[in-house]
Design an enzyme around this catalytic site. Structure first.
Site, short mmCIF file in Angstrom:
data_model
loop_
_atom_site.label_atom_id
_atom_site.label_comp_id
_atom_site.label_asym_id
_atom_site.label_seq_id
_atom_site.Cartn_x
_atom_site.Cartn_y
_atom_site.Cartn_z
N ASP A 229 11.18 14.69 42.44
CA ASP A 229 11.55 15.55 41.32
C ASP A 229 13.04 15.39 41.02
O ASP A 229 13.89 15.58 41.89
CB ASP A 229 11.22 17.01 41.66
CG ASP A 229 11.04 17.83 40.40
OD1 ASP A 229 10.71 17.25 39.36
OD2 ASP A 229 11.23 19.06 40.46
N GLU B 143 8.61 20.97 32.99
CA GLU B 143 9.02 19.59 33.20
C GLU B 143 8.01 18.62 32.58
O GLU B 143 6.90 19.00 32.22
CB GLU B 143 9.12 19.27 34.70
CG GLU B 143 10.04 20.19 35.48
CD GLU B 143 10.38 19.67 36.87
OE1 GLU B 143 10.11 18.48 37.15
OE2 GLU B 143 10.93 20.46 37.67
N LYS C 85 9.17 24.99 47.09
CA LYS C 85 8.51 24.18 46.07
C LYS C 85 7.17 23.63 46.57
O LYS C 85 6.30 23.30 45.76
CB LYS C 85 9.39 22.98 45.71
CG LYS C 85 10.82 23.34 45.30
CD LYS C 85 10.94 23.53 43.81
CE LYS C 85 12.40 23.50 43.35
NZ LYS C 85 12.50 23.57 41.88
N GLU D 150 9.05 25.95 36.29
CA GLU D 150 10.01 25.03 35.68
C GLU D 150 9.23 24.11 34.74
O GLU D 150 8.29 23.45 35.15
CB GLU D 150 10.77 24.21 36.74
CG GLU D 150 11.76 25.04 37.55
CD GLU D 150 12.76 24.19 38.37
OE1 GLU D 150 12.49 23.00 38.61
OE2 GLU D 150 13.81 24.74 38.76
N THR E 212 13.64 20.56 35.08
CA THR E 212 13.49 21.51 33.98
C THR E 212 14.08 20.96 32.68
O THR E 212 15.23 20.54 32.65
CB THR E 212 14.21 22.82 34.33
OG1 THR E 212 13.78 23.21 35.63
CG2 THR E 212 13.86 23.90 33.34
N HIS F 195 20.09 22.23 31.69
CA HIS F 195 19.53 22.98 32.83
C HIS F 195 20.57 23.14 33.94
O HIS F 195 20.75 24.24 34.47
CB HIS F 195 18.29 22.29 33.39
CG HIS F 195 17.81 22.88 34.69
ND1 HIS F 195 17.31 24.16 34.81
CD2 HIS F 195 17.78 22.36 35.95
CE1 HIS F 195 16.98 24.40 36.07
NE2 HIS F 195 17.26 23.33 36.79
N ARG G 157 12.52 31.21 43.97
CA ARG G 157 13.98 31.13 43.94
C ARG G 157 14.64 31.72 45.16
O ARG G 157 15.71 31.27 45.59
CB ARG G 157 14.52 31.82 42.69
CG ARG G 157 14.06 31.22 41.38
CD ARG G 157 14.48 29.78 41.23
NE ARG G 157 14.06 29.25 39.94
CZ ARG G 157 14.08 27.95 39.64
NH1 ARG G 157 14.50 27.06 40.54
NH2 ARG G 157 13.69 27.53 38.46
N THR H 55 2.47 22.37 42.71
CA THR H 55 3.07 21.82 41.50
C THR H 55 1.90 21.48 40.58
O THR H 55 0.98 20.81 41.01
CB THR H 55 3.86 20.53 41.83
OG1 THR H 55 4.79 20.81 42.88
CG2 THR H 55 4.58 19.99 40.61
N ASP I 102 6.84 22.83 37.86
CA ASP I 102 7.39 22.82 39.21
C ASP I 102 7.63 24.27 39.66
O ASP I 102 8.76 24.76 39.67
CB ASP I 102 8.70 22.01 39.19
CG ASP I 102 9.39 21.98 40.54
OD1 ASP I 102 8.68 22.00 41.56
OD2 ASP I 102 10.64 21.93 40.55
N GLU J 132 17.12 30.61 34.39
CA GLU J 132 18.09 30.48 33.29
C GLU J 132 17.96 31.64 32.30
O GLU J 132 18.96 32.21 31.87
CB GLU J 132 17.85 29.16 32.54
CG GLU J 132 18.17 27.92 33.34
CD GLU J 132 17.77 26.66 32.58
OE1 GLU J 132 18.29 26.42 31.48
OE2 GLU J 132 16.89 25.92 33.09
N GLN K 214 14.17 29.33 47.98
CA GLN K 214 15.05 28.19 47.68
C GLN K 214 16.51 28.50 48.04
O GLN K 214 17.21 27.68 48.64
CB GLN K 214 14.93 27.85 46.19
CG GLN K 214 15.59 26.54 45.79
CD GLN K 214 15.35 26.21 44.31
OE1 GLN K 214 14.65 26.91 43.59
NE2 GLN K 214 15.95 25.13 43.85
#
Lengths: 408, 408
Positions: free
Chosen positions: A115, A193, A245, A191, A342, A122, A229, A249, A225, A356, A232
């Site tokens: 990824d 993508e 993650k 996300e 993203t 982003h 958070r 996915t 994805d 975001e 992460q």
């Protein structure tokens, strides 16, 4: 299961490839015209592709597209051209079904999932949200930065995602040093993508120049994805994301080929620095594609469009992703997926993830009927769609959809 | 090809599993007694395992051990016991060859490779070398930190490794802001690790507690996580290592089972904090294994022992690595490899990579005959060996060897 509502995405100008089954059809490679799924294993048995030179017999009577995707482009193009002719006519009996009665499966067996983080918007938006600092990562303009994800948990659109548990920094603790606790994520995000699917493999230690790398890209899909958070934030220093993650996915089921996207070429980004030779891309005026991306959130039976962005705003192309990943000697294998990271624009309404949109969880998003979200809640359905060019172009990706289920 | 010199590693107490071929034998699963390779496909055809309940027919007549590794432990134990009895006797004609005439292959097909950082000494030594700061990463004591590596470039011992090219910060540039350039790595390193091979799979979203995870570990190998330190330094922030590792990872060819290691249990580490329930390990007195590890460097025809360390000094066990990797919902698949990260001790002579030994490239290592190394030079051969217990134990891993070739 898949929805019939993307009929306009799958005109004769598209001819995507997927893998389908139904009570009447064993699992095999397929394409889609409007709302009709065409079973390619059946067509091949009926002799449709008999004079396509280099096409292995029974290549479509497989549970994945890997064998077909690995072929040279001219063979794939010939199959596509043949289908474009054929599909205007009556098809052999038993070779088609309506989309609503078909199950779509993972289109490829995924050996590797890498990824990337190709969107300058982003990294700026996310940096501002988390660190109050828009500065991109150190290598951002020199090469497309990336990490390896978990290939075994890439799942096809429609597969539910269970809220993961993980280690989280408890920022509500009254202590000065915040403890690390284990529990369900409270900061579930998506996300938006695009996933680049590797076709013809790149052997180990051979590398490939970006300008030649389209030969190794079978096509593209929408990719979600899913990201926890808070997990992460706790695990990412210094080795990057792992459990935040690896739980899942999602990808859309139909691979849209680069041939179908030829009519939608768009200018790539301008650059201030000279790139390493293998990363130098094709001519800037057609280095990208015009692909509109959209995220809808279905919460409590209301649908809200959260963002619209465009593939052409990415700072790095699929070709450059392939070239970078192969540049230190790694092979690229058929079915490997390279995510773009993203896809965001520069302003609210074009941000490709909640991190975001909510400025790092600080400013809730207001949905239809006044509902609010900071991160995803159990039961929320995230639906991503993508369309090349303008409405009516006839070339779309359908949808990549997934529902978040409560932690176990 | 493999060396006959590890005869003493492969006594009746070991019975490792690998994959072998020769001009006389098609590729198939095998074991090794002293210097004799025993072809298990041939044995099974001769009826040796006929009454082992649950053993699939022809399971050893395969190019990988995955199908056998996925079985329940009692079946694998029964096969091992049968072999221990049988190998003291005459074997069916044509079922054996001397190790020197046999080619050893990758023992498993590797779907996922996740590399951990389980050594407290390593993170302290490396932190001191790079940042002049011994503080372990934030989550180090709460969970075993890790990143996903590239599964497709895990190769068997003996496979040469080509010096990779990559993006590097040019610290010699006269400018204040050091430019990023692309070229061959000038900081090639090895990392002395142990690889845990997943046996019986862990399904998606099921997880597994560390104390139950031995059921999912087929065995262990030596692993060399070749690392280009300068590429790593340029790419690692914020997503972790990618091209600095993806060019190649070597493993030893014989998988030593946990059953063979039972006699070599050793105390695990003491801990100051309470772990999440799924990471709580088995009783501390037998939570680890006494496995001596050694790195030799062959440079210009001279061999120098660079380091000796021990598996029991790791802060996290293989069980905890499996439990952590599965804890957010990911599956674990048969053949997945979980690397321990560099196994280092606390003092010079026990550091598992050159980065630590040279204090970040600042203090050269002196080899036999006065040769010096800061990092590896073209032609250098790195040889790692591992032995359970003391000399004469009869249970060893043989070697994991690889030569560094010049950049292409």
């Amino acid at each position: 299961m898949t929805s019939p509502k993307y009929r306009s995405h799958f005109s004769l100008a598209n001819i995507p490839f997927g893998v389908a089954s139904s009570p009447k059809h064993t699992i095999q490679c397929a394409t889609r015209l409007d709302n009709t799924v065409v079973f390619l294993g059946i067509l091949q048995q009926a002799g449709t592709f008999e004079d396509v030179r280099g096409l292995p017999s029974d290549v479509f009577n497989r549970p994945t597209l890997n064998e077909f995707a690995a072929l040279d482009k001219p063979i794939q193009r010939e199959v596509r051209a043949r289908l474009q002719l054929l599909l205007t006519d009556d098809l052999p009996p038993g070779s088609t079904e309506d989309i609503s009665s078909v199950i779509l499966h993972m289109p490829v067996s995924v050996g590797g999932f890498t990824d990337f983080s190709c969107s300058l918007h982003h990294v700026r938006n996310a940096g501002r949200a988390i660190l109050n600092d828009e500065t991109p990562p150190p290598g951002f303009f020199n090469f497309p930065i990336a990490y390896n994800g978990r290939a075994s948990t890439v799942v096809v659109s429609g597969t539910p995602i269970v809220r993961p548990k993980g280690h989280i920094i408890d920022r509500t603790a009254p202590t000065e040093k915040k403890p690390i606790v284990f529990g369900p994520s409270k900061a579930m995000d998506y996300e938006l993508e695009v996933g680049v699917i590797v076709g013809k493999p790149v052997p180990r230690e051979k590398g490939v120049a970006a300008r030649d790398a389209d030969e190794h890209i079978f096509g593209m899909v929408i990719l979600n994805d899913w990201s926890a958070r808070d997990i992460q934030g706790c695990e990412m220093v210094p080795l990057g994301p792992l459990n935040s993650k690896s739980f899942g996915t999602s990808i859309s089921p139909w691979i849209v080929t680069l041939d179908a996207l030829q009519s939608f070429k768009a200018p790539g980004p301008t650059r201030d620095i000279v790139l390493a030779n293998h990363l130098e891309d094709i001519t800037i005026v057609e280095a990208s594609y015009d692909i509109s991306l959209k995220v809808d959130l279905m919460a409590n039976e209301n649908t809200t469009t959260l963002s619209r962005s465009n593939f052409r705003d990415l700072h790095w192309s699929g070709r450059q992703m392939v070239a970078h990943a192969a540049s230190s000697g790694s092979d690229m294998r058929t079915g490997d997926i390279l995510g773009t990271g993203t896809v965001s624009g520069s302003e609210q309404g074009s941000y490709g993830c909640l991190l975001e949109m909510t400025n790092g969880g600080k400013e809730p998003v207001v949905l239809e009927k006044g509902l609010k979200r900071v991160f995803l809640e159990d039961g929320d359905v995230v639906q991503m769609t993508a369309l090349a060019g303008k409405d009516g172009s006839g070339v779309g990706f359908g949808e990549c959809v997934g529902q978040l289920l409560p932690a176990l």
